[in-house]
Design a protein around this motif. Structure first.
Motif, PDB file in Angstrom:
ATOM      1  N   GLN A 121       9.879  26.702 -19.918  1.00  0.00           N
ATOM      2  CA  GLN A 121       9.636  26.446 -18.497  1.00  0.00           C
ATOM      3  C   GLN A 121       8.383  27.219 -18.114  1.00  0.00           C
ATOM      4  O   GLN A 121       8.177  28.350 -18.577  1.00  0.00           O
ATOM      5  CB  GLN A 121      10.797  26.920 -17.641  1.00  0.00           C
ATOM      6  CG  GLN A 121      12.046  26.091 -17.803  1.00  0.00           C
ATOM      7  CD  GLN A 121      13.119  26.572 -16.853  1.00  0.00           C
ATOM      8  OE1 GLN A 121      13.614  27.683 -16.992  1.00  0.00           O
ATOM      9  NE2 GLN A 121      13.446  25.751 -15.892  1.00  0.00           N
ATOM     10  N   THR A 123       5.652  28.536 -14.944  1.00  0.00           N
ATOM     11  CA  THR A 123       5.470  28.837 -13.529  1.00  0.00           C
ATOM     12  C   THR A 123       4.025  29.261 -13.316  1.00  0.00           C
ATOM     13  O   THR A 123       3.536  30.156 -14.012  1.00  0.00           O
ATOM     14  CB  THR A 123       6.396  29.990 -13.082  1.00  0.00           C
ATOM     15  OG1 THR A 123       7.742  29.674 -13.422  1.00  0.00           O
ATOM     16  CG2 THR A 123       6.297  30.213 -11.585  1.00  0.00           C
ATOM     17  N   ASP A 125       0.715  29.299 -10.020  1.00  0.00           N
ATOM     18  CA  ASP A 125       0.242  28.905  -8.695  1.00  0.00           C
ATOM     19  C   ASP A 125      -1.131  28.238  -8.785  1.00  0.00           C
ATOM     20  O   ASP A 125      -1.751  27.942  -7.778  1.00  0.00           O
ATOM     21  CB  ASP A 125       0.205  30.106  -7.739  1.00  0.00           C
ATOM     22  CG  ASP A 125      -0.774  31.188  -8.168  1.00  0.00           C
ATOM     23  OD1 ASP A 125      -1.386  31.072  -9.254  1.00  0.00           O
ATOM     24  OD2 ASP A 125      -0.927  32.167  -7.419  1.00  0.00           O
ATOM     25  N   GLY A 130      -0.367  22.761 -11.728  1.00  0.00           N
ATOM     26  CA  GLY A 130       0.865  22.680 -10.953  1.00  0.00           C
ATOM     27  C   GLY A 130       1.919  21.768 -11.555  1.00  0.00           C
ATOM     28  O   GLY A 130       3.117  22.003 -11.369  1.00  0.00           O
ATOM     29  N   PHE A 131       1.507  20.734 -12.272  1.00  0.00           N
ATOM     30  CA  PHE A 131       2.493  19.829 -12.884  1.00  0.00           C
ATOM     31  C   PHE A 131       3.412  20.579 -13.849  1.00  0.00           C
ATOM     32  O   PHE A 131       4.541  20.164 -14.089  1.00  0.00           O
ATOM     33  CB  PHE A 131       1.801  18.655 -13.593  1.00  0.00           C
ATOM     34  CG  PHE A 131       1.151  19.016 -14.890  1.00  0.00           C
ATOM     35  CD1 PHE A 131       1.835  18.877 -16.092  1.00  0.00           C
ATOM     36  CD2 PHE A 131      -0.154  19.503 -14.921  1.00  0.00           C
ATOM     37  CE1 PHE A 131       1.235  19.218 -17.300  1.00  0.00           C
ATOM     38  CE2 PHE A 131      -0.755  19.842 -16.122  1.00  0.00           C
ATOM     39  CZ  PHE A 131      -0.059  19.708 -17.309  1.00  0.00           C
ATOM     40  N   ASN A 133       4.956  23.239 -13.347  1.00  0.00           N
ATOM     41  CA  ASN A 133       6.112  23.729 -12.582  1.00  0.00           C
ATOM     42  C   ASN A 133       7.195  22.670 -12.406  1.00  0.00           C
ATOM     43  O   ASN A 133       8.356  23.016 -12.176  1.00  0.00           O
ATOM     44  CB  ASN A 133       5.683  24.180 -11.177  1.00  0.00           C
ATOM     45  CG  ASN A 133       4.716  25.319 -11.189  1.00  0.00           C
ATOM     46  OD1 ASN A 133       4.821  26.242 -11.985  1.00  0.00           O
ATOM     47  ND2 ASN A 133       3.744  25.260 -10.289  1.00  0.00           N
ATOM     48  N   ASP A 134       6.805  21.402 -12.463  1.00  0.00           N
ATOM     49  CA  ASP A 134       7.678  20.309 -12.031  1.00  0.00           C
ATOM     50  C   ASP A 134       8.104  19.361 -13.145  1.00  0.00           C
ATOM     51  O   ASP A 134       8.553  18.255 -12.860  1.00  0.00           O
ATOM     52  CB  ASP A 134       6.956  19.494 -10.949  1.00  0.00           C
ATOM     53  CG  ASP A 134       6.534  20.353  -9.774  1.00  0.00           C
ATOM     54  OD1 ASP A 134       7.289  21.273  -9.414  1.00  0.00           O
ATOM     55  OD2 ASP A 134       5.434  20.111  -9.231  1.00  0.00           O
ATOM     56  N   ARG A 135       7.957  19.764 -14.376  1.00  0.00           N
ATOM     57  CA  ARG A 135       8.314  18.900 -15.496  1.00  0.00           C
ATOM     58  C   ARG A 135       9.213  19.650 -16.476  1.00  0.00           C
ATOM     59  O   ARG A 135       9.216  20.878 -16.522  1.00  0.00           O
ATOM     60  CB  ARG A 135       7.066  18.428 -16.253  1.00  0.00           C
ATOM     61  CG  ARG A 135       6.105  17.587 -15.419  1.00  0.00           C
ATOM     62  CD  ARG A 135       6.684  16.230 -15.067  1.00  0.00           C
ATOM     63  NE  ARG A 135       5.771  15.407 -14.317  1.00  0.00           N
ATOM     64  CZ  ARG A 135       5.742  15.323 -12.983  1.00  0.00           C
ATOM     65  NH1 ARG A 135       6.569  16.030 -12.262  1.00  0.00           N
ATOM     66  NH2 ARG A 135       4.889  14.523 -12.388  1.00  0.00           N
TER      67      ARG A 135
END
Length: 156
Positions: A121, A123, A125, A130-131, A133-135
């Motif tokens: 995972q 993390t 900013d 940014g992708f 963080n969301d995959r």
């Protein structure tokens, strides 16, 4: 089944070459063996994503049986333009007890003898990344004496 569920695809993110130091065993032998393995550096190279692995982190391991070790690595990456990415990578490594013991002793074991899969995972900013963080991501790895090598894919 044309209308049934379809498995997700995978897109290759990068290869991770993680330099590691000497493991510290922190439990008595009669308990599940817990080790802390320092992460001392390394590199990340992929078609779109490259970074340096910073010497801030460790892999916290629990050997729950002679054949299976749970891994929980936490470390930081820095891209060539200075963005930082924090990584939490949980994994399972299993194989014949003698192969797991060889790995723990710092000896080389053929990659095909060990099941080593992970779920990193990320993390950050950094807008460009940014992708991450969301995959969801999955990986397949091997342990060499001074390095962990992991290939990571994004789940589409």
């Amino acid at each position: 089944m044309p209308d049934g569920p379809r498995p997700p695809g995978l897109t290759y993110l990068a290869g991770f070459r993680i330099d590691v130091g000497t493991a510290l065993a922190v439990t008595p032998p009669e308990q599940a063996t817990r080790r802390i393995v320092p992460i001392t550096g390394g590199s990340v190279r992929g078609p779109e994503f490259t970074a340096t692995i910073l010497p801030y982190g460790a892999d916290f391991q629990t050997q729950r049986s002679p054949a299976t070790t749970d891994l929980d690595a936490r470390y930081a990456l820095q891209t060539p333009t200075g963005e930082l990415v924090f990584v939490t990578n949980t994994a399972v490594r299993s194989g014949a007890p003698e192969d797991i013991e060889a790995l723990a002793s710092g000896r080389r074991v053929p990659a095909e003898s060990i099941y080593f899969r992970c779920c990193p995972q990320f993390t950050t900013d950094a807008p460009r990344w940014g992708f991450l963080n969301d995959r969801l991501f999955v990986g397949s790895g091997r342990r060499d004496p001074e390095q962990v090598v992991i290939d990571v894919w994004m789940v589409d």
